[in-house]
Design a protein around this motif. Structure first.
Motif, PDB file in Angstrom:
ATOM      1  N   UNK A  63      15.471   7.097  -3.472  1.00 39.16           N
ATOM      2  CA  UNK A  63      15.143   7.624  -4.571  1.00 39.16           C
ATOM      3  C   UNK A  63      13.635   7.426  -5.008  1.00 39.16           C
ATOM      4  N   UNK A  64      12.860   6.399  -4.556  1.00 35.11           N
ATOM      5  CA  UNK A  64      11.601   6.317  -4.972  1.00 35.11           C
ATOM      6  C   UNK A  64      10.739   7.163  -3.991  1.00 35.11           C
ATOM      7  N   UNK A  65      11.160   7.206  -2.821  1.00 37.13           N
ATOM      8  CA  UNK A  65      10.311   8.226  -1.928  1.00 37.13           C
ATOM      9  C   UNK A  65      10.589   9.569  -2.279  1.00 37.13           C
ATOM     10  N   UNK A  66      11.913   9.854  -2.815  1.00 38.65           N
ATOM     11  CA  UNK A  66      12.135  11.488  -3.262  1.00 38.65           C
ATOM     12  C   UNK A  66      11.308  11.601  -4.247  1.00 38.65           C
ATOM     13  N   UNK A  67      11.100  10.781  -5.364  1.00 39.86           N
ATOM     14  CA  UNK A  67      10.371  11.099  -6.624  1.00 39.86           C
ATOM     15  C   UNK A  67       8.756  11.050  -6.053  1.00 39.86           C
ATOM     16  N   UNK A  68       8.470  10.309  -5.198  1.00 39.76           N
ATOM     17  CA  UNK A  68       6.981  10.486  -4.644  1.00 39.76           C
ATOM     18  C   UNK A  68       6.874  11.723  -3.758  1.00 39.76           C
ATOM     19  N   UNK A 354      18.156  10.509  11.461  1.00 37.04           N
ATOM     20  CA  UNK A 354      19.107  11.534  11.656  1.00 37.04           C
ATOM     21  C   UNK A 354      20.208  10.576  10.761  1.00 37.04           C
ATOM     22  N   UNK A 355      20.678   9.631  10.850  1.00 35.87           N
ATOM     23  CA  UNK A 355      21.524   8.903  10.006  1.00 35.87           C
ATOM     24  C   UNK A 355      21.096   8.689   8.544  1.00 35.87           C
ATOM     25  N   UNK A 356      19.879   8.494   8.482  1.00 36.79           N
ATOM     26  CA  UNK A 356      19.194   8.467   6.917  1.00 36.79           C
ATOM     27  C   UNK A 356      19.581   9.532   6.045  1.00 36.79           C
ATOM     28  N   UNK A 357      19.148  10.891   6.923  1.00 37.40           N
ATOM     29  CA  UNK A 357      19.425  12.049   6.271  1.00 37.40           C
ATOM     30  C   UNK A 357      20.673  12.340   5.917  1.00 37.40           C
ATOM     31  N   UNK A 358      21.721  11.944   6.852  1.00 40.23           N
ATOM     32  CA  UNK A 358      23.154  12.382   6.631  1.00 40.23           C
ATOM     33  C   UNK A 358      23.749  11.322   5.405  1.00 40.23           C
ATOM     34  N   UNK A 359      23.276  10.133   5.720  1.00 45.52           N
ATOM     35  CA  UNK A 359      24.031   9.041   4.997  1.00 45.52           C
ATOM     36  C   UNK A 359      23.522   9.126   3.322  1.00 45.52           C
ATOM     37  N   UNK A 360      22.251   9.383   3.153  1.00 38.34           N
ATOM     38  CA  UNK A 360      21.375   9.074   1.934  1.00 38.34           C
ATOM     39  C   UNK A 360      21.328  10.427   1.091  1.00 38.34           C
ATOM     40  N   UNK A 361      21.473  11.456   1.853  1.00 40.49           N
ATOM     41  CA  UNK A 361      21.263  12.821   0.963  1.00 40.49           C
ATOM     42  C   UNK A 361      20.095  12.697   0.461  1.00 40.49           C
ATOM     43  N   UNK A 362      18.912  12.222   0.678  1.00 38.96           N
ATOM     44  CA  UNK A 362      17.658  11.911   0.174  1.00 38.96           C
ATOM     45  C   UNK A 362      16.943  13.142   0.884  1.00 38.96           C
ATOM     46  N   UNK A 363      16.012  13.663  -0.189  1.00 45.48           N
ATOM     47  CA  UNK A 363      14.986  14.517   0.257  1.00 45.48           C
ATOM     48  C   UNK A 363      14.039  14.198   1.377  1.00 45.48           C
ATOM     49  N   UNK A 364      13.525  13.087   0.862  1.00 41.42           N
ATOM     50  CA  UNK A 364      12.578  12.405   1.845  1.00 41.42           C
ATOM     51  C   UNK A 364      12.866  12.203   3.213  1.00 41.42           C
ATOM     52  N   UNK A 365      14.227  11.531   3.284  1.00 42.58           N
ATOM     53  CA  UNK A 365      14.614  11.388   4.650  1.00 42.58           C
ATOM     54  C   UNK A 365      15.051  12.665   5.484  1.00 42.58           C
ATOM     55  N   UNK A 366      15.591  13.548   4.480  1.00 42.13           N
ATOM     56  CA  UNK A 366      15.736  14.981   5.349  1.00 42.13           C
ATOM     57  C   UNK A 366      14.551  15.737   5.904  1.00 42.13           C
ATOM     58  N   UNK A 367      13.489  15.461   5.124  1.00 47.30           N
ATOM     59  CA  UNK A 367      12.342  16.149   5.454  1.00 47.30           C
ATOM     60  C   UNK A 367      11.696  15.377   6.778  1.00 47.30           C
ATOM     61  N   UNK A 368      11.969  13.954   6.938  1.00 46.45           N
ATOM     62  CA  UNK A 368      11.545  13.282   7.888  1.00 46.45           C
ATOM     63  C   UNK A 368      12.320  13.600   9.137  1.00 46.45           C
ATOM     64  N   UNK A 369      13.509  13.726   9.078  1.00 51.53           N
ATOM     65  CA  UNK A 369      14.472  14.017  10.186  1.00 51.53           C
ATOM     66  C   UNK A 369      14.125  15.492  10.717  1.00 51.53           C
ATOM     67  N   UNK A 370      14.101  16.646   9.731  1.00 56.85           N
ATOM     68  CA  UNK A 370      13.662  17.722  10.267  1.00 56.85           C
ATOM     69  C   UNK A 370      12.526  17.785  10.784  1.00 56.85           C
ATOM     70  N   UNK A 371      11.422  17.284  10.468  1.00 56.11           N
ATOM     71  CA  UNK A 371      10.188  17.191  11.182  1.00 56.11           C
ATOM     72  C   UNK A 371      10.433  16.486  12.535  1.00 56.11           C
ATOM     73  N   UNK A 372      10.741  15.136  12.600  1.00 52.93           N
ATOM     74  CA  UNK A 372      11.007  14.515  13.714  1.00 52.93           C
ATOM     75  C   UNK A 372      11.810  15.414  14.906  1.00 52.93           C
ATOM     76  N   UNK A 373      12.855  16.142  14.326  1.00 48.86           N
ATOM     77  CA  UNK A 373      13.553  16.925  15.271  1.00 48.86           C
ATOM     78  C   UNK A 373      12.943  18.299  15.833  1.00 48.86           C
TER      79      UNK A 373
END
Length: 408
Positions: A63-68, A354-373
């Motif tokens: 949540x903090x990373x999303x806000x950031x 990938x797991x963080x993006x799927x499990x957390x629903x976080x914007x930040x983790x989704x952007x990380x996963x999309x870029x790494x992939x």
């Protein structure tokens, strides 16, 4: 139980079918390349699952990373827009235009080439528009204001225009890779929402149509008739040879080159394995291009072994620039054994994000996963050779997430 994204391998299946069964005949697979692919596949699956299994979700940190990240884009969107507009203006002041691109395509590179400080600063922010593509095509855009979304959409459009003014194609290829990477990282329900969104469907259709038309027109305009004829006559076709040789030359050339773009990098990687890449090497790797950009006139001296490898590669028919995949660059930088640590690290990070993006629903983790992939797919199929592209995207997708995660 092994875990891998369902759609991860689909592009590879397409490429292998084109490589072994497509109309264009490529070189016979070298035994070392076949062995390396098998070993890399084993390392990749192992590392991906280790990264996936050894990953814990921290909702408070997410949540903090999303806000950031939301604050970052909200405040920076006007700067990114102005920078993209300034980047386009800088190109136009150099003398380029769409008319110039269509009538003097071969001269565009010399006109738009430059490394003055103004361009560097503008590009530093303007290229960050790419980072908003995963947000714009998913429901995560609802977390931003309409003004931010409009500014970033305009910035993305300006960057597409800037690529056209340089007679390039990077935007259309990379945006497609980013979109597919998002598709892989999304959950099934989120994919359905993505396809149901009329604006996303319309945007994807426009990018496909406009991008395809731009790549076709610019791709055929950048070469002369002699080069087109040499390409058609020098290509070995498995079948349909008479069709390619008697069809309209620009269309036949475009189809031939497209097949080379899809499967050609793997063909050049195969050629590289025949060029004595060495078992283990030490080098600055990608930092050579980064440092070289900030030290104009001072180039790194290639190690004799690497210089010999490149000479053998070229003599065997290999092409330079982005034509030997990112894995081929790793081979040249670090040798045969350097390929496996690179594969392991990349796959481990992919599994974790990938797991963080799927499990957390976080914007930040989704952007990380999309870029790494996206980096993975770019390394596998299309490796932009423009150093400023990698410098700017590394700044946003590596340094900014690092600061967001660990800044106290």
């Amino acid at each position: 139980m092994l875990v891998l994204p369902r759609y991860l391998a689909y592009p590879f299946v397409l490429i292998f079918v084109l490589y072994f069964l497509g109309p264009v005949r490529f070189s016979i697979v070298h035994p070392m390349m076949l062995l390396s692919l098998i070993l890399c596949l084993f390392v990749f699956v192992l590392a991906f699952n280790i990264g996936y299994q050894h990953c814990t979700e921290h909702r408070s940190k997410s949540r903090e990373c999303d806000r950031w990240l939301i604050l970052w884009f909200s405040y920076l969107a006007p700067i990114i827009f102005v920078s993209a507009l300034g980047f386009v203006t800088w190109l136009k002041l150099r003398g380029t235009s769409l008319e110039f691109v269509l009538t003097n395509t071969a001269d565009v590179r010399s006109v738009t080439r430059g490394s003055d400080p103004i361009k560097k600063v503008l590009a530093l922010f303007a290229y960050q528009a790419y980072g908003f593509i995963p947000i714009l095509i998913t429901k995560h855009r609802q977390k931003f204001s309409k003004v931010t979304n409009l500014l970033m959409l305009a910035s993305i459009g300006l960057m597409a225009y800037a690529v056209l003014l340089q007679a390039g194609r990077t935007f259309f290829i990379v945006s497609g890779i980013l979109a597919f990477a998002c598709f892989v990282c999304l959950s099934r329900s989120d994919r359905r929402d993505m396809f149901r969104d009329a604006y996303v469907r319309l945007g994807c259709l426009m990018v496909i149509l406009l991008g395809g038309a731009a790549i076709f027109i610019i791709g055929t305009q950048r070469v002369n008739i002699i080069e087109i004829q040499n390409t058609l006559n020098g290509t070995e076709y498995r079948y349909f040879e008479s069709f390619f040789l008697h069809a309209q030359e620009s269309s036949a050339y475009f189809v031939t080159v497209t097949l080379h773009y899809l499967a050609g990098p793997w063909n050049n990687l195969n050629i590289l394995f025949q060029s004595d890449v060495g078992v283990l090497r030490l080098s600055y790797g990608p930092l050579e291009n980064v440092i070289g950009r900030f030290l104009p006139g001072q180039a790194f001296t290639l190690h004799p072994d690497r210089a010999e490898t490149l000479r053998n590669y070229i003599n065997n028919g290999g092409q330079l620039s982005g034509w030997r995949t990112g894995f081929g660059n790793v081979l040249i930088w670090y040798g045969w054994l350097g390929l496996f640590p690179f594969t392991y690290i990349l796959a481990f990070v992919m599994g974790r994000t990938f797991r963080l993006a799927r499990a957390s629903g976080s914007l930040f983790h989704f952007c990380q996963a999309a870029w790494v992939f996206s980096v993975f797919y770019m390394c596998a199929f299309y490796f932009p050779s423009d150093s400023i592209f990698w410098i700017n995207l590394t700044l946003f997708f590596l340094m900014i997430p690092f600061l967001a995660t660990y800044w106290k």
